[in-house]
Design an enzyme around this catalytic site. Structure first.
Site, PDB file in Angstrom:
ATOM      1  N   MET A 185       0.860  -1.182   0.000  1.00 18.58           N
ATOM      2  CA  MET A 185       0.000   0.000   0.000  1.00 18.58           C
ATOM      3  C   MET A 185       0.895   1.230   0.000  1.00 18.58           C
ATOM      4  O   MET A 185       1.805   1.359   0.809  1.00 18.58           O
ATOM      5  CB  MET A 185      -0.968   0.004   1.179  1.00 18.58           C
ATOM      6  CG  MET A 185      -0.387  -0.156   2.548  1.00 18.58           C
ATOM      7  SD  MET A 185      -1.730  -0.098   3.766  1.00 18.58           S
ATOM      8  CE  MET A 185      -0.813  -0.352   5.279  1.00 18.58           C
TER       9      MET A 185
ATOM     10  N   TYR B  56       4.467   3.125  12.618  1.00 18.05           N
ATOM     11  CA  TYR B  56       3.780   3.026  11.319  1.00 18.05           C
ATOM     12  C   TYR B  56       2.357   2.488  11.450  1.00 18.05           C
ATOM     13  O   TYR B  56       1.944   2.023  12.494  1.00 18.05           O
ATOM     14  CB  TYR B  56       4.599   2.289  10.282  1.00 18.05           C
ATOM     15  CG  TYR B  56       4.992   0.847  10.487  1.00 18.05           C
ATOM     16  CD1 TYR B  56       5.879   0.258   9.593  1.00 18.05           C
ATOM     17  CD2 TYR B  56       4.524   0.066  11.534  1.00 18.05           C
ATOM     18  CE1 TYR B  56       6.261  -1.070   9.728  1.00 18.05           C
ATOM     19  CE2 TYR B  56       4.907  -1.256  11.677  1.00 18.05           C
ATOM     20  CZ  TYR B  56       5.772  -1.821  10.770  1.00 18.05           C
ATOM     21  OH  TYR B  56       6.147  -3.129  10.909  1.00 18.05           O
ATOM     22  N   GLU B  57       1.615   2.603  10.348  1.00 19.89           N
ATOM     23  CA  GLU B  57       0.171   2.305  10.298  1.00 19.89           C
ATOM     24  C   GLU B  57      -0.626   3.174  11.264  1.00 19.89           C
ATOM     25  O   GLU B  57      -1.573   2.728  11.891  1.00 19.89           O
ATOM     26  CB  GLU B  57      -0.097   0.817  10.556  1.00 19.89           C
ATOM     27  CG  GLU B  57       0.664  -0.134   9.674  1.00 19.89           C
ATOM     28  CD  GLU B  57       0.657   0.263   8.205  1.00 19.89           C
ATOM     29  OE1 GLU B  57      -0.321   0.887   7.762  1.00 19.89           O
ATOM     30  OE2 GLU B  57       1.625  -0.044   7.497  1.00 19.89           O
ATOM     31  N   GLY B  58      -0.226   4.426  11.369  1.00 18.29           N
ATOM     32  CA  GLY B  58      -0.871   5.361  12.290  1.00 18.29           C
ATOM     33  C   GLY B  58      -0.164   5.305  13.625  1.00 18.29           C
ATOM     34  O   GLY B  58      -0.209   4.283  14.323  1.00 18.29           O
TER      35      GLY B  58
END
Length: 596
Positions: free
Chosen positions: A165, A442-444
């Protein structure tokens, strides 16, 4: 020096004794024939793959890292990674929980997550290559057209292709509304996409023959902000009408990030220079589609830290039993040796038990949540699906933030157990600390997860989701509160439940007057609610262990010791967290920027 044994006994305890997943699956037609023996057999084989194929590549992969050929833009992962991926594909592991319509085995997501915990323990950097493919699969399965599903899903399910992504850009990370990558419509219905993406995990490699990039970009008529983002499939190689691969698409790795950890995974700066892509879903609705992948990734990142917590704990225990240094304060425990093993020292045990409790509590919470995810996706009753979806939404930011915070603490403690040897690369411990640190980012970031929990998931629906989860806790407290031997677990659980209710109400009232109050309290608040989930699941585990402690199986005795340690030494952290959450935002915002 390092070692790893898949925690099959504890996985079986959580799956079958705590959660009775076979009974849950019998309510879902797609999984009704999945029994305990099947699950155990799959996980036993998965554990062998993790321990025997991946784990030996972990330290060497960290030392070697990835290499970029700046002429061809090709990236070569560490030695052995490609061969390990071929074995992964040969074993059918990519297809474990995927739709049989596209070649999947159709097993519950619960089984796949337990398998991935072991992969993450064995080698987090390697596991990210196939792990991201699951998110790409879920996104296209939910939002792709029939042609896109036919073209891409079978290859992702087989493992022939992998996925990524592509969200972040140099000037924007979490705030995707600021992204600038452009998508120009073409006469043939495709789009030419131009821009730069950074921090793209597994963005370029030679493990699979093609990489399916899911890219966020803006159409020419896109409104400003997050409402103007569209999602596109951009394959590494063009795909011909017959499904075979054509020429290289205009997307390539411009540079590799030089990172603190996860060196074995290629974290890429990706350049798109008129790369050809196809639209996924509706124009300007790409963020909603991408969130399917992002939410899967957030559960996956929590699972990464759970895996690291487990393997760090195992190695620290082995070292603490073997390393002799000083004598016990209460007298020699090994008088035949010049010193006692360091496991006799109280603070060493505190560090070990902290890691163990975080691993066992995290495992219970992660598996509990993914069982709810299976209900959301597969249960025939719409009300059950909705209730499960709400619970997954509530628990996802907790799993991502609480488990990764705990993983950072646990790996640091386990490195400390090794003393000076923990700081040396070949023992493997400092790598776990470095690898664990990214999972909080990461990933928020974990602050973003905290804001999501308090601001959106709880205050956003006036506490509906939290109240539903709290009702489960209250029912358990009422049922088990009459047992004398459960008081040491039930009383603090009930007390914390009441305190969370009061704290939530108080913060909600403050937020009406000043929205910054949410930001000032959110991180502490998430950790409090994280402990509430742990306390609930640990109390349920205590009931089982108490009922079976005279069975002769030392597993239950050890479980009770771990649970008692958690309630005595870790749960009390909530008192200080509640106090700091209540302190408000004023101490944070009062000072003028110029004084910093």
């Amino acid at each position: 020096m390092a070692q790893y044994t898949p925690p099959l006994r504890d996985l079986q305890f959580v799956l079958h004794e705590l959660l009775d997943v076979s009974s849950e699956f019998k309510q879902m037609p797609a999984h009704a024939d999945i029994d305990a023996d099947t699950i155990n057999a799959v996980l036993e084989e998965g554990g062998k793959f993790a321990a025997e194929v991946l784990f030996p590549l972990n330290i060497s992969g960290d030392a070697e890292g990835c290499k970029l050929d700046k002429v061809t833009h090709e990236v070569t992962p560490p030695t052995g990674f490609k061969e390990a991926y071929a074995k992964y594909v040969e074993g059918g592991w990519p297809a474990l929980s995927c739709d049989p319509e596209y070649g999947g085995q159709g097993l519950p997501h619960t089984v796949n997550q337990c398998f991935y915990e072991m992969l993450n323990s064995a080698n987090q950097a390697w596991t990210m290559y196939p792990g991201l493919s699951h998110g790409a699969y879920e996104c296209l399965h939910a939002h792709g057209t029939e042609d896109q599903k036919r073209l891409y899903l079978t290859k992702l399910v087989s493992g022939e292709w992998t996925g990524t992504m592509c969200l972040t850009e140099p000037h924007c990370g979490t705030d995707l509304g600021l992204l600038r990558t452009k998508a120009e419509p073409q006469a043939d219905g495709t789009y030419k996409i131009t821009g730069q993406k950074i921090f793209i995990s597994a963005g370029e490699h030679n493990l699979a023959e093609n990489i399916v990039h899911l890219v966020l970009a803006r159409l020419p008529d896109a409104p400003a902000g997050s409402k103007g983002i569209s999602l596109f499939i951009v394959p590494k190689f063009h795909i011909k009408a017959d499904g075979s691969l054509g020429e290289r698409n205009a997307i390539h790795c411009g540079a590799l990030e030089h990172k603190m950890g996860i060196h074995g995974n290629a974290t890429c700066q990706m350049i798109l220079d008129g790369a050809v892509g196809t639209l996924v879903g509706q124009p300007h609705k790409g963020l909603a589609a991408m969130f399917v992948m992002m939410n899967a990734a957030r559960l996956g990142v929590g699972n990464q830290s759970l895996g690291l917590t487990e393997v760090a704990y195992q190695n620290a225990v082995a070292y603490a039993k073997d390393r002799i240094q000083m004598r016990s304060l209460t007298g020699p425990k090994s008088p035949d040796k010049p010193a006692d093993s360091i496991i006799v020292h109280p603070d060493v045990r505190k560090m070990l038990l902290t890691a163990r409790a975080f691993a066992e509590g995290g495992r219970a919470l992660a598996v509990y949540t993914v069982v709810q995810l299976d209900k959301e996706l597969s249960h025939p009753d719409e009300d059950v699906r909705k209730e499960a979806a709400d619970e997954v939404a509530l628990l996802t930011p907790i799993i991502k933030a609480f488990l990764t915070d705990n993983g950072w603490l646990a790996t640091s403690h386990c490195m400390q157990v090794f003393g000076g040897h923990g700081y040396i690369h070949e023992w493997g411990m400092e790598q776990y600390v470095r690898d664990a640190r990214i999972n909080m980012i990461y990933e928020g970031t974990n602050t973003v997860q905290s804001l999501d929990l308090l601001g959106r998931k709880i205050l956003g629906d006036n506490g509906k989701k939290l109240k539903a989860f709290g009702k489960k806790i209250a029912e358990f407290v009422e049922e088990e509160g009459v047992r004398e031997d459960m008081q040491e677990f039930i009383n603090p659980l009930a007390d914390l439940g009441d305190k969370v209710t009061k704290l939530t109400t108080e913060l909600g009232m403050k937020a009406f007057g000043n929205a910054d109050e949410v930001g000032g309290a959110a991180v502490d608040y998430l950790r409090v609610v994280g402990h509430l989930t742990f306390a609930y699941l640990f109390a349920r585990m205590a009931k089982i262990a108490l009922d079976k402690q005279n069975s002769g199986d030392p597993f239950y005795t050890a479980k009770l010791h771990t649970i008692r340690f958690y309630f005595a030494k870790l749960l009390p952290e909530t008192a200080s967290l509640i106090r700091t959450a209540r302190a408000g935002v004023a101490p944070l915002m009062a000072m003028d920027e110029a004084l910093f």
